[in-house]
Design an enzyme around this catalytic site. Structure first.
Site, PDB file in Angstrom:
ATOM      1  CG  ASP A   1     -10.294  -0.285  10.078  1.00  0.00           C
ATOM      2  OD1 ASP A   1     -10.019   0.857   9.687  1.00  0.00           O
ATOM      3  OD2 ASP A   1      -9.434  -1.082  10.534  1.00  0.00           O
TER       4      ASP A   1
ATOM      5  NE  ARG B   1      -2.863  -0.411   3.241  1.00  0.00           N
ATOM      6  CZ  ARG B   1      -3.781  -1.391   3.224  1.00  0.00           C
ATOM      7  NH1 ARG B   1      -4.858  -1.277   2.489  1.00  0.00           N
ATOM      8  NH2 ARG B   1      -3.619  -2.469   3.986  1.00  0.00           N
ATOM      9  CE1 TYR B   2       0.086   4.139   3.910  1.00  0.00           C
ATOM     10  CE2 TYR B   2       0.378   1.879   4.665  1.00  0.00           C
ATOM     11  CZ  TYR B   2      -0.329   3.070   4.679  1.00  0.00           C
ATOM     12  OH  TYR B   2      -1.447   3.171   5.465  1.00  0.00           O
TER      13      TYR B   2
ATOM     14  CE  LYS C   1      -2.637   1.797  10.079  1.00  0.00           C
ATOM     15  NZ  LYS C   1      -1.908   1.103   9.036  1.00  0.00           N
TER      16      LYS C   1
ATOM     17  CB  CYS D   1     -11.059  -9.255  17.824  1.00  0.00           C
ATOM     18  SG  CYS D   1      -9.417  -9.781  18.369  1.00  0.00           S
TER      19      CYS D   1
ATOM     20  NE  ARG E   1       5.388   2.412   5.272  1.00  0.00           N
ATOM     21  CZ  ARG E   1       4.682   3.547   5.434  1.00  0.00           C
ATOM     22  NH1 ARG E   1       3.701   3.613   6.291  1.00  0.00           N
ATOM     23  NH2 ARG E   1       4.992   4.618   4.766  1.00  0.00           N
TER      24      ARG E   1
ATOM     25  CB  CYS F   1     -11.650  -9.026  13.305  1.00  0.00           C
ATOM     26  SG  CYS F   1     -10.314  -9.324  12.142  1.00  0.00           S
TER      27      CYS F   1
ATOM     28  NE  ARG G   1      -5.788  -7.497   6.895  1.00  0.00           N
ATOM     29  CZ  ARG G   1      -4.623  -7.108   7.422  1.00  0.00           C
ATOM     30  NH1 ARG G   1      -4.138  -7.749   8.462  1.00  0.00           N
ATOM     31  NH2 ARG G   1      -3.963  -6.101   6.904  1.00  0.00           N
TER      32      ARG G   1
ATOM     33  CG  ASP H   1      -6.025   1.786   7.322  1.00  0.00           C
ATOM     34  OD1 ASP H   1      -5.720   2.143   6.167  1.00  0.00           O
ATOM     35  OD2 ASP H   1      -5.353   1.014   8.023  1.00  0.00           O
TER      36      ASP H   1
ATOM     37  CB  CYS I   1      -6.684 -15.051  15.142  1.00  0.00           C
ATOM     38  SG  CYS I   1      -6.519 -13.951  13.749  1.00  0.00           S
TER      39      CYS I   1
HETATM   40  S1  SF4 Z   1      -8.186  -8.265  15.170  1.00  0.00           S
HETATM   41 FE1  SF4 Z   1      -8.674  -9.864  13.647  1.00  0.00          FE
HETATM   42  S2  SF4 Z   1      -6.683 -10.466  12.819  1.00  0.00           S
HETATM   43 FE2  SF4 Z   1      -6.293  -9.407  14.768  1.00  0.00          FE
HETATM   44  S3  SF4 Z   1      -6.246 -11.055  16.324  1.00  0.00           S
HETATM   45 FE3  SF4 Z   1      -8.327 -10.223  16.298  1.00  0.00          FE
HETATM   46  S4  SF4 Z   1      -9.397 -11.597  14.877  1.00  0.00           S
HETATM   47 FE4  SF4 Z   1      -7.222 -11.892  14.490  1.00  0.00          FE
END
Ligand code: SF4
Length: 358
Positions: free
Chosen positions: A273, A90-91, A317, A107, A94, A110, A112, A310, A103
């Site tokens: 996000d 994206r940049y 970002k 979360c 990096r 999340c 993603r 972002d 994971c």
């Molecule tokens: S935010 Fe998403 S990618 Fe990060 S640990 Fe939690 S579930 Fe996994």
């Protein structure tokens, strides 16, 4: 505190563990079909009926099926900037290397969430990893590689050491930055073997810890971070601003102070996000700015993260304030940390173009 022996991976597991009532299992059945569920023993042990700051992060909520029209499956546009599988560029200087879609916890907020968890692609295959590394090799402008996922520290130390070794052999890559929640949510995984796998005599290595509340920083989590830092790896943190978890100044202050005391530099406070079904977690940007203004009045610069958004659509970002400077007829008006306005005469020797960047 209850001790749990295994990761809880379903609503039924959460009910069996006594963390939710049986009636909730049916309420969140649709959510667990849609999005992965996992709470590690370390996080389950912190779930406490009197304080739901940890529960909200890991226990599914029926509101996750409410999708706001502005929300997107790929909120920060990873796919738009992915030249080969596993790489997001994206940049210019990096690149992300997304090693796995797995994971230790899932979360509820999340960003993603549409690409992580069971049923999604898991880890990069050997061929995909080789191809991703070849991309990094072929792009001498890539100075920093950000290892992410999923959570890359869920991989075996052997696999992590392979990746470290492969990146160490690319001369233009100077910095390896591993993004992870493992030291907090599964501190037992931070073994000497893992730390050795992360270490490199050829490159500078950072670990960026995702943590959202000081309660997550248990003695075991602190020992895991100390083990990483004592090995010579620097640590920074990133926190997501989450309604009902950390959207008050006292909570954020306690977290940032604890991190600095642990030798972890607060790096980013992310505005939530636009991931699907996460509107109940987001605050307004104005609320985030107000919190940052309060934190600046209370904390040293060492303990202040940068509040960032972002920009949806892969535009990257940017810091989103608050602003302390505004143009005035004779220079600038600048507010101090307590909100009091002062004039500032922008004088320097010799002619200068008068272009204010606000
Ligand atoms: S935010 Fe998403 S990618 Fe990060 S640990 Fe939690 S579930 Fe996994």
């Amino acid at each position: 505190m209850t001790a749990f022996r295994r990761t809880l991976k379903s609503a039924a597991d959460l009910a069996d563990a006594g963390l939710i009532g049986r009636e909730r299992v049916a309420q969140i059945a649709g959510v667990e079909t849609r999005y992965a569920v996992a709470a590690t023993p370390a996080m389950a042990a912190l779930i406490d009926g009197a304080d739901d700051t940890i529960a909200r992060q890991f226990i599914p909520d029926p509101r996750e099926l409410d999708r706001h029209p502005a929300e997107r499956d790929d909120p920060i546009g990873d796919a738009l900037k992915s030249p080969v599988p596993g790489v997001v560029h994206r940049y210019p200087d990096r690149a992300l290397l997304k090693l796995t879609a797995v994971c230790p916890v899932y979360c509820r907020f999340c960003f993603r969430r549409e690409t992580v968890g069971p049923g999604k692609a898991t880890a990069l295959t050997d061929a995909e990893l080789a191809n991703a590394l070849a991309y990094v090799h072929a792009h001498p402008e890539i100075w920093e590689v950000i290892l992410t996922g999923g959570d890359p520290l869920i991989l075996s130390p052997r696999r992590i050491a392979e990746v470290t070794g492969a990146l160490a052999a690319i001369p233009h890559v100077k910095i390896l930055r591993w993004h992870t929640r493992v030291p907090v949510v599964a501190p037992e995984r931070v073994t000497e073997e893992l730390v050795e796998a992360l270490s490199s005599s050829a490159k500078t290595v950072y670990v960026a810890l995702h943590t959202n509340h000081a309660r997550e920083l248990t003695d075991l989590a602190r020992m895991a971070c100390a083990r990483i830092i004592d090995s010579g790896i620097a640590m920074v943190s990133q926190t997501v601003l989450l309604r009902g978890v950390n959207d008050d100044a006292d909570t954020l202050e306690a977290l940032m102070r604890a991190l600095v005391e642990m030798r972890v530099k607060p790096y980013y406070l992310h505005h939530g996000d636009l991931a699907p079904g996460t509107a109940h977690f987001r605050t307004t940007i104005a609320k985030g700015q107000e919190l940052m203004r309060t934190l600046r009045a209370r904390l040293s610069g060492l303990a202040l993260p940068t509040y960032v958004l972002d920009i949806p659509g892969a535009h990257g970002k940017v810091p989103v304030g608050p602003q302390y400077l505004s143009t005035a007829a004779d220079g600038y008006t600048v507010q101090d940390a307590h909100g009091e306005a002062h004039t500032y005469e922008d004088c320097c020797a010799g002619p200068q173009p008068m272009t204010a960047i606000l």
